[in-house]
Design an enzyme around this catalytic site. Structure first.
Site, PDB file in Angstrom:
ATOM      1  N   ILE A  19       0.773  -1.154   0.131  1.00  0.00           N
ATOM      2  CA  ILE A  19       0.155  -0.112  -0.203  1.00  0.00           C
ATOM      3  C   ILE A  19       0.956   1.288  -0.119  1.00  0.00           C
ATOM      4  O   ILE A  19       0.546   2.102  -1.020  1.00  0.00           O
ATOM      5  CB  ILE A  19      -0.862  -0.017   1.204  1.00  0.00           C
ATOM      6  CG1 ILE A  19      -1.934  -1.137   1.147  1.00  0.00           C
ATOM      7  CG2 ILE A  19      -1.723   1.172   1.283  1.00  0.00           C
ATOM      8  CD1 ILE A  19      -3.009  -1.228   2.162  1.00  0.00           C
ATOM      9  N   ASP A  38      10.695   3.628   5.836  1.00  0.00           N
ATOM     10  CA  ASP A  38      10.396   2.303   6.205  1.00  0.00           C
ATOM     11  C   ASP A  38      11.476   1.849   7.091  1.00  0.00           C
ATOM     12  O   ASP A  38      12.563   2.246   6.843  1.00  0.00           O
ATOM     13  CB  ASP A  38      10.067   1.384   4.801  1.00  0.00           C
ATOM     14  CG  ASP A  38       9.535   0.039   5.444  1.00  0.00           C
ATOM     15  OD1 ASP A  38       8.326   0.093   4.867  1.00  0.00           O
ATOM     16  OD2 ASP A  38       9.870  -0.904   5.985  1.00  0.00           O
ATOM     17  N   ILE A  39      11.285   0.867   7.930  1.00  0.00           N
ATOM     18  CA  ILE A  39      12.288   0.284   8.674  1.00  0.00           C
ATOM     19  C   ILE A  39      13.131  -0.699   8.078  1.00  0.00           C
ATOM     20  O   ILE A  39      14.261  -0.921   8.437  1.00  0.00           O
ATOM     21  CB  ILE A  39      11.572  -0.594   9.988  1.00  0.00           C
ATOM     22  CG1 ILE A  39      12.714  -0.752  11.027  1.00  0.00           C
ATOM     23  CG2 ILE A  39      11.063  -1.866   9.429  1.00  0.00           C
ATOM     24  CD1 ILE A  39      12.072  -1.210  12.392  1.00  0.00           C
ATOM     25  N   ASP A  64      12.998   3.357  12.452  1.00  0.00           N
ATOM     26  CA  ASP A  64      12.245   2.707  13.426  1.00  0.00           C
ATOM     27  C   ASP A  64      11.457   3.871  14.149  1.00  0.00           C
ATOM     28  O   ASP A  64      11.407   4.636  14.810  1.00  0.00           O
ATOM     29  CB  ASP A  64      12.478   2.163  14.620  1.00  0.00           C
ATOM     30  CG  ASP A  64      11.784   1.504  15.456  1.00  0.00           C
ATOM     31  OD1 ASP A  64      10.561   1.670  15.217  1.00  0.00           O
ATOM     32  OD2 ASP A  64      12.310   0.825  16.543  1.00  0.00           O
ATOM     33  N   ILE A  65       9.791   4.134  13.244  1.00  0.00           N
ATOM     34  CA  ILE A  65       9.212   5.109  13.906  1.00  0.00           C
ATOM     35  C   ILE A  65       8.434   5.107  15.168  1.00  0.00           C
ATOM     36  O   ILE A  65       7.532   5.780  15.394  1.00  0.00           O
ATOM     37  CB  ILE A  65       8.174   5.671  12.780  1.00  0.00           C
ATOM     38  CG1 ILE A  65       7.315   4.344  12.451  1.00  0.00           C
ATOM     39  CG2 ILE A  65       8.975   5.932  11.376  1.00  0.00           C
ATOM     40  CD1 ILE A  65       6.174   4.779  11.441  1.00  0.00           C
ATOM     41  N   ASN A  91       1.082   5.151   7.122  1.00  0.00           N
ATOM     42  CA  ASN A  91       0.760   3.725   6.919  1.00  0.00           C
ATOM     43  C   ASN A  91       1.427   2.422   7.501  1.00  0.00           C
ATOM     44  O   ASN A  91       1.011   1.418   7.345  1.00  0.00           O
ATOM     45  CB  ASN A  91       0.871   3.820   5.260  1.00  0.00           C
ATOM     46  CG  ASN A  91       1.030   2.432   4.917  1.00  0.00           C
ATOM     47  OD1 ASN A  91      -0.032   1.776   4.614  1.00  0.00           O
ATOM     48  ND2 ASN A  91       1.983   1.973   4.428  1.00  0.00           N
ATOM     49  N   SER A 143      -8.442   0.670   9.334  1.00  0.00           N
ATOM     50  CA  SER A 143      -8.872  -1.020   8.819  1.00  0.00           C
ATOM     51  C   SER A 143     -10.404  -0.827   9.073  1.00  0.00           C
ATOM     52  O   SER A 143     -10.819  -0.465  10.107  1.00  0.00           O
ATOM     53  CB  SER A 143      -7.935  -1.963   9.328  1.00  0.00           C
ATOM     54  OG  SER A 143      -8.637  -3.249   8.988  1.00  0.00           O
ATOM     55  N   TYR A 156      -5.003  -5.869  16.867  1.00  0.00           N
ATOM     56  CA  TYR A 156      -5.268  -4.995  15.532  1.00  0.00           C
ATOM     57  C   TYR A 156      -6.373  -4.343  15.631  1.00  0.00           C
ATOM     58  O   TYR A 156      -6.141  -2.950  15.318  1.00  0.00           O
ATOM     59  CB  TYR A 156      -5.289  -6.004  14.519  1.00  0.00           C
ATOM     60  CG  TYR A 156      -5.155  -5.290  13.222  1.00  0.00           C
ATOM     61  CD1 TYR A 156      -4.049  -4.945  12.693  1.00  0.00           C
ATOM     62  CD2 TYR A 156      -6.379  -5.310  12.245  1.00  0.00           C
ATOM     63  CE1 TYR A 156      -4.110  -4.250  11.375  1.00  0.00           C
ATOM     64  CE2 TYR A 156      -6.276  -4.946  11.103  1.00  0.00           C
ATOM     65  CZ  TYR A 156      -5.051  -4.249  10.591  1.00  0.00           C
ATOM     66  OH  TYR A 156      -5.264  -3.577   9.332  1.00  0.00           O
ATOM     67  N   LEU A 190      -5.931  -7.072  -1.711  1.00  0.00           N
ATOM     68  CA  LEU A 190      -5.596  -8.305  -2.530  1.00  0.00           C
ATOM     69  C   LEU A 190      -4.363  -8.020  -3.326  1.00  0.00           C
ATOM     70  O   LEU A 190      -4.301  -6.904  -3.872  1.00  0.00           O
ATOM     71  CB  LEU A 190      -6.825  -8.496  -3.542  1.00  0.00           C
ATOM     72  CG  LEU A 190      -6.507  -9.926  -4.237  1.00  0.00           C
ATOM     73  CD1 LEU A 190      -6.417 -11.051  -3.222  1.00  0.00           C
ATOM     74  CD2 LEU A 190      -7.613 -10.073  -5.317  1.00  0.00           C
TER      75      LEU A 190
END
Length: 251
Positions: A19, A38-39, A64-65, A91, A143, A156, A190
């Site tokens: 994504i 991104d990590i 590492d955020i 994200n 989500s 989650y 997907l």
């Protein structure tokens, strides 16, 4: 290309994932310069290189955020290199699905750190950068699990519910500063990895129980993010936009 984000500067966390990569790519296609965070440095670099090869402007940041100090340093560095910030996309997420009795403390800490705490830190760090350029747009990826529920996903669902609450509250507090804050709630997205995990029978079942008859892809989430990042949504704030083909409304 319509240049909807011409001269805009965006930061996308989790830019190495499916994504995040597509959001970064679409933003760049519409004229934005993109900080790919991104990590995993390799996957972030793949996204940045994809943009650069297409003629866009992007940089890679391996961070590492979940750590506040890391986030503060990230925003200082990227704002210096890009010249500011207009759009923030939260994200990034780390996921482990388990029954309640199986969940360990390190799982709780890691999921909350990446999925919820990091959003607080990024918003906090982004505020002065956004204000310097007259405002901007913050987009949080949530989500439909937060409003529909799912087996073995207590952490989650809880975290994404927190994302929704944080989004609305930020919209209230930051609106007077001309900063819009919205969230996108995808259904099961997907792609190759999810298709392999779900299998053809379950995928077809989900399609059959979705009003539009198809499952969301990364491009569907990205195009919604593009709308929220652009002036097309200049009066939209505090919203949760579900991108799930209508599956959440089916009993």
């Amino acid at each position: 290309m319509t240049d909807r984000l011409k001269n805009k500067i965006a930061l996308v966390t989790g830019a190495g994932g499916k994504i995040g990569k597509e959001i970064a790519r679409q933003f760049a296609t519409e004229g934005a310069s993109v900080a790919c965070v991104d990590i995993n440095e390799q996957t972030a670099a793949e996204t940045a290189n994809l943009i650069i090869q297409a003629g866009g402007h992007a940089r890679t940041y391996a961070v590492d955020i979940g750590n506040r100090q890391n986030v503060l340093q990230l925003f200082e560095k990227m704002a210096g290199e890009f010249g500011g910030l207009d759009i923030l996309v939260n994200n990034a997420m780390w996921i482990r699905y388990e029954p309640i009795e199986k969940v360990e403390e390190d799982t709780v800490e890691k999921m909350f750190s990446i999925g919820l705490k990091s959003i607080f830190w990024t918003v906090q760090a982004a505020l002065p950068k956004l204000e310097e350029r007259g405002g901007g747009s913050i987009i949080n990826i949530s989500s439909i699990a937060a409003i529909r529920g799912s087996v073995n996903r207590l952490l989650y669902c809880t975290i994404k519910g927190g994302v929704n609450a944080m989004t609305m509250q930020c919209a209230v507090e930051l609106g007077p500063r001309n900063i819009r804050v919205n969230a996108i709630a995808p259904g099961a997205v997907l792609h190759e990895a999810s298709a392999a995990r779900l299998g053809p029978e379950l995928i077809q079942l989900r399609r059959d129980t979705t009003p539009l008859g198809r499952l969301p892809e990364a491009r569907d989430i990205a195009s919604t993010a593009l709308f929220l990042a652009s002036d097309d949504s200049r009066l939209v704030t505090g919203e949760l936009i579900c991108v799930d083909g209508g599956r959440r409304i089916v009993s």
